[in-house]
Design an enzyme around this catalytic site. Structure first.
Site, PDB file in Angstrom:
ATOM      1  N   THR A 262      14.058  22.679  77.899  1.00  0.00           N
ATOM      2  CA  THR A 262      15.653  22.192  77.886  1.00  0.00           C
ATOM      3  C   THR A 262      15.633  20.833  77.320  1.00  0.00           C
ATOM      4  OG1 THR A 262      16.152  23.700  79.930  1.00  0.00           O
ATOM      5  CG2 THR A 262      17.728  21.765  78.924  1.00  0.00           C
TER       6      THR A 262
ATOM      7  N   LYS B 247      22.222  26.466  76.840  1.00  0.00           N
ATOM      8  CA  LYS B 247      21.520  25.957  77.925  1.00  0.00           C
ATOM      9  C   LYS B 247      22.386  24.780  78.446  1.00  0.00           C
ATOM     10  CE  LYS B 247      18.454  25.381  81.190  1.00  0.00           C
ATOM     11  NZ  LYS B 247      18.642  26.178  82.356  1.00  0.00           N
TER      12      LYS B 247
ATOM     13  N   LYS C  24      19.147  15.001  84.655  1.00  0.00           N
ATOM     14  CA  LYS C  24      18.692  15.109  83.171  1.00  0.00           C
ATOM     15  C   LYS C  24      19.697  15.998  82.267  1.00  0.00           C
ATOM     16  CE  LYS C  24      15.996  18.053  81.234  1.00  0.00           C
ATOM     17  NZ  LYS C  24      15.142  19.190  80.684  1.00  0.00           N
TER      18      LYS C  24
HETATM   19  P1  NAD Z   1       7.243  20.384  85.126  1.00  0.00           P
HETATM   20  O1  NAD Z   1       7.513  18.974  84.941  1.00  0.00           O
HETATM   21  O2  NAD Z   1       6.952  21.280  86.079  1.00  0.00           O
HETATM   22  O3  NAD Z   1       6.219  20.917  84.116  1.00  0.00           O
HETATM   23  C1  NAD Z   1       6.205  20.332  82.453  1.00  0.00           C
HETATM   24  C2  NAD Z   1       4.614  20.178  82.357  1.00  0.00           C
HETATM   25  O4  NAD Z   1       4.477  19.778  80.799  1.00  0.00           O
HETATM   26  C3  NAD Z   1       3.784  19.413  83.106  1.00  0.00           C
HETATM   27  O5  NAD Z   1       2.855  20.013  83.920  1.00  0.00           O
HETATM   28  C4  NAD Z   1       3.475  18.155  82.104  1.00  0.00           C
HETATM   29  O6  NAD Z   1       2.232  17.838  82.550  1.00  0.00           O
HETATM   30  C5  NAD Z   1       3.264  18.965  81.019  1.00  0.00           C
HETATM   31  N1  NAD Z   1       3.245  17.993  79.848  1.00  0.00           N
HETATM   32  C6  NAD Z   1       4.111  16.913  79.519  1.00  0.00           C
HETATM   33  N2  NAD Z   1       3.727  16.422  78.540  1.00  0.00           N
HETATM   34  C7  NAD Z   1       2.579  17.045  77.775  1.00  0.00           C
HETATM   35  C8  NAD Z   1       1.949  17.116  76.832  1.00  0.00           C
HETATM   36  N3  NAD Z   1       2.148  15.824  75.767  1.00  0.00           N
HETATM   37  N4  NAD Z   1       0.913  17.912  76.666  1.00  0.00           N
HETATM   38  C9  NAD Z   1       0.769  18.616  77.644  1.00  0.00           C
HETATM   39  N5  NAD Z   1       1.302  18.837  78.637  1.00  0.00           N
HETATM   40  C10 NAD Z   1       2.452  17.877  78.940  1.00  0.00           C
HETATM   41  O7  NAD Z   1       8.713  21.064  84.409  1.00  0.00           O
HETATM   42  P2  NAD Z   1       9.409  22.598  84.564  1.00  0.00           P
HETATM   43  O8  NAD Z   1      10.135  22.600  85.791  1.00  0.00           O
HETATM   44  O9  NAD Z   1       8.257  23.394  83.950  1.00  0.00           O
HETATM   45  O10 NAD Z   1      10.351  22.286  83.596  1.00  0.00           O
HETATM   46  C11 NAD Z   1       9.935  22.684  82.034  1.00  0.00           C
HETATM   47  C12 NAD Z   1      11.200  22.636  81.324  1.00  0.00           C
HETATM   48  O11 NAD Z   1      12.008  23.939  81.663  1.00  0.00           O
HETATM   49  C13 NAD Z   1      12.164  21.431  81.431  1.00  0.00           C
HETATM   50  O12 NAD Z   1      12.829  21.324  80.178  1.00  0.00           O
HETATM   51  C14 NAD Z   1      13.245  21.965  82.313  1.00  0.00           C
HETATM   52  O13 NAD Z   1      14.521  21.357  82.367  1.00  0.00           O
HETATM   53  C15 NAD Z   1      13.303  23.527  82.070  1.00  0.00           C
HETATM   54  N6  NAD Z   1      13.674  24.343  83.382  1.00  0.00           N
HETATM   55  C16 NAD Z   1      13.299  24.215  84.392  1.00  0.00           C
HETATM   56  C17 NAD Z   1      13.838  24.839  85.364  1.00  0.00           C
HETATM   57  C18 NAD Z   1      13.290  24.812  86.915  1.00  0.00           C
HETATM   58  O14 NAD Z   1      13.709  25.518  87.901  1.00  0.00           O
HETATM   59  N7  NAD Z   1      12.270  23.991  87.164  1.00  0.00           N
HETATM   60  C19 NAD Z   1      14.561  25.952  85.117  1.00  0.00           C
HETATM   61  C20 NAD Z   1      15.011  26.339  83.952  1.00  0.00           C
HETATM   62  C21 NAD Z   1      14.433  25.254  82.822  1.00  0.00           C
END
Ligand code: NAD
Length: 322
Positions: free
Chosen positions: A96, A171, A246
């Site tokens: 997102t 979204k 965010k």
């Molecule tokens: P998270 O922080 O748990 O996971 C993100 C991952 O990306 C982390 O493990 C981090 O180490 C990795 N990362 C960051 N930079 C990196 C790079 N340069 N190279 C490799 N890995 C890298 O976040 P999440 O909860 O999995 O959410 C991910 C996305 O999905 C976000 O944009 C969030 O808004 C969206 N989202 C989350 C949810 C939820 O319920 N958590 C629901 C819908 C959408």
């Protein structure tokens, strides 16, 4: 069976890739966090040592990263996806992110000869685990159709949204409404309690009446009513206040760019900011109820210059931001 490259194996990416592995695909994934990589490997993913290693030979590359700046770095940075994947590879960003970053990714991918779609998801960690996410996909019709085939094992709904960046637009607008609904459920719940209503009786009424919402049915911020509510577990996060903040800020930025007044959205963003300033940013966003019931600061140290919130002050005159 396809070969899938995946970058970002956090709360969402981890369980999403597990469903692709279960569907019989070979998934090669990379994450900066060794713990996230190890957890995904335990579900059958092949750990990669770099972005280039993850995307080598992939039919499709997915990214699931926190914010726009991470997605820009992963795609456009040195050794990133555009540097490393074979030209023509289908690229799917499910993070997102803000509209500007989404536009930059579409443009850069097209210029470098890649097919790219923005495909953010709704449904949370539980939807990621169950393979029931809703995907909203923006891009040219052929790329959206091609991406949908790979997305199928992770989703209950796949909805093409139109041209490039419209998936992110959907979204952002959806989540704006979600957090406004959550704030409304919090105020209704506390007021109902203070008017002498039994919490379950009131929820039973609202959930089949015009006060109903997904937030009310899934995140009702009062313990002992809805099993999936974080209120049952002292607001241990299912969706953190930081992440909610965010997402609302993405809507506010998009609203500014389009001259759209978001008076309620901006107010809810201030409420989330107050939670964060009080040290509750890593807690579930439904802890917003603490601004209504006066318990903010009861389990975390308040910000040095913030006074304890009261129901009356919260409803009408938010305290200044720290
Ligand atoms: P998270 O922080 O748990 O996971 C993100 C991952 O990306 C982390 O493990 C981090 O180490 C990795 N990362 C960051 N930079 C990196 C790079 N340069 N190279 C490799 N890995 C890298 O976040 P999440 O909860 O999995 O959410 C991910 C996305 O999905 C976000 O944009 C969030 O808004 C969206 N989202 C989350 C949810 C939820 O319920 N958590 C629901 C819908 C959408």
């Amino acid at each position: 069976m396809a070969t899938i490259g995946w970058i970002g194996l956090g709360n969402m990416g981890g369980p999403m890739t597990a469903n692709l592995v279960r569907a019989g695909h070979a998934v090669r994934g990379f994450d900066l966090s060794p713990a996230a990589l190890a957890a995904a490997a335990a579900s059958g993913l092949t750990p990669a040592t770099s972005i280039a290693d993850a995307v080598a030979g992939a039919d499709v590359v997915f990214t699931m990263l926190p914010r726009g700046e991470h997605a820009l770095a992963v795609y456009l940075g040195e050794g990133g996806v555009l540097d490393s994947a074979a030209p023509g590879t289908l690229l799917v960003d499910s993070s997102t992110i803000d509209m500007d970053s989404a536009r930059k990714l579409h443009d850069a991918a097209a210029e470098a000869g890649f097919r790219f779609v923005d495909a953010p998801v709704s449904g949370g960690i539980s939807g990621a685990e169950a393979g029931t996410l809703t995907f909203m996909i923006g891009g040219d019709a052929a790329s959206v159709a091609a991406a949908s085939v790979f997305i199928e094992p992770m989703s209950a709904n796949i909805i093409p949204t139109g041209a490039a960046t419209t998936g992110q637009a959907a979204k952002i607008c959806n989540n704006l409404m979600l957090f406004i609904n959550l704030a409304g459920a919090a105020e209704g719940a506390v007021l109902a309690d203070r008017l002498g209503l039994d919490k379950q009786v009131f929820w039973d009424i609202a959930s089949v009446s015009s006060g109903d919402s997904w937030a009310l049915r899934t995140w009702y911020p009062v313990a002992g009513v809805v099993p999936s509510s974080a209120a049952n577990r002292d607001f241990a996060p299912t969706f953190t206040a930081e992440l909610a903040n965010k997402d609302i800020n993405l809507a506010i930025a998009a609203a500014k760019a389009t001259n759209t007044p978001l008076e309620i959205g901006e107010h809810v963003q201030q409420l989330m900011q107050r939670l964060i300033d009080a040290g509750e940013g890593a807690r579930d966003c439904s802890a917003i109820v603490k601004l209504v019931d006066g318990t903010l600061g009861a389990t975390a140290a308040p910000a040095p210059d913030s006074a304890p919130a009261t129901a009356t002050a919260t409803a009408s005159t938010p305290a200044p931001r720290a």
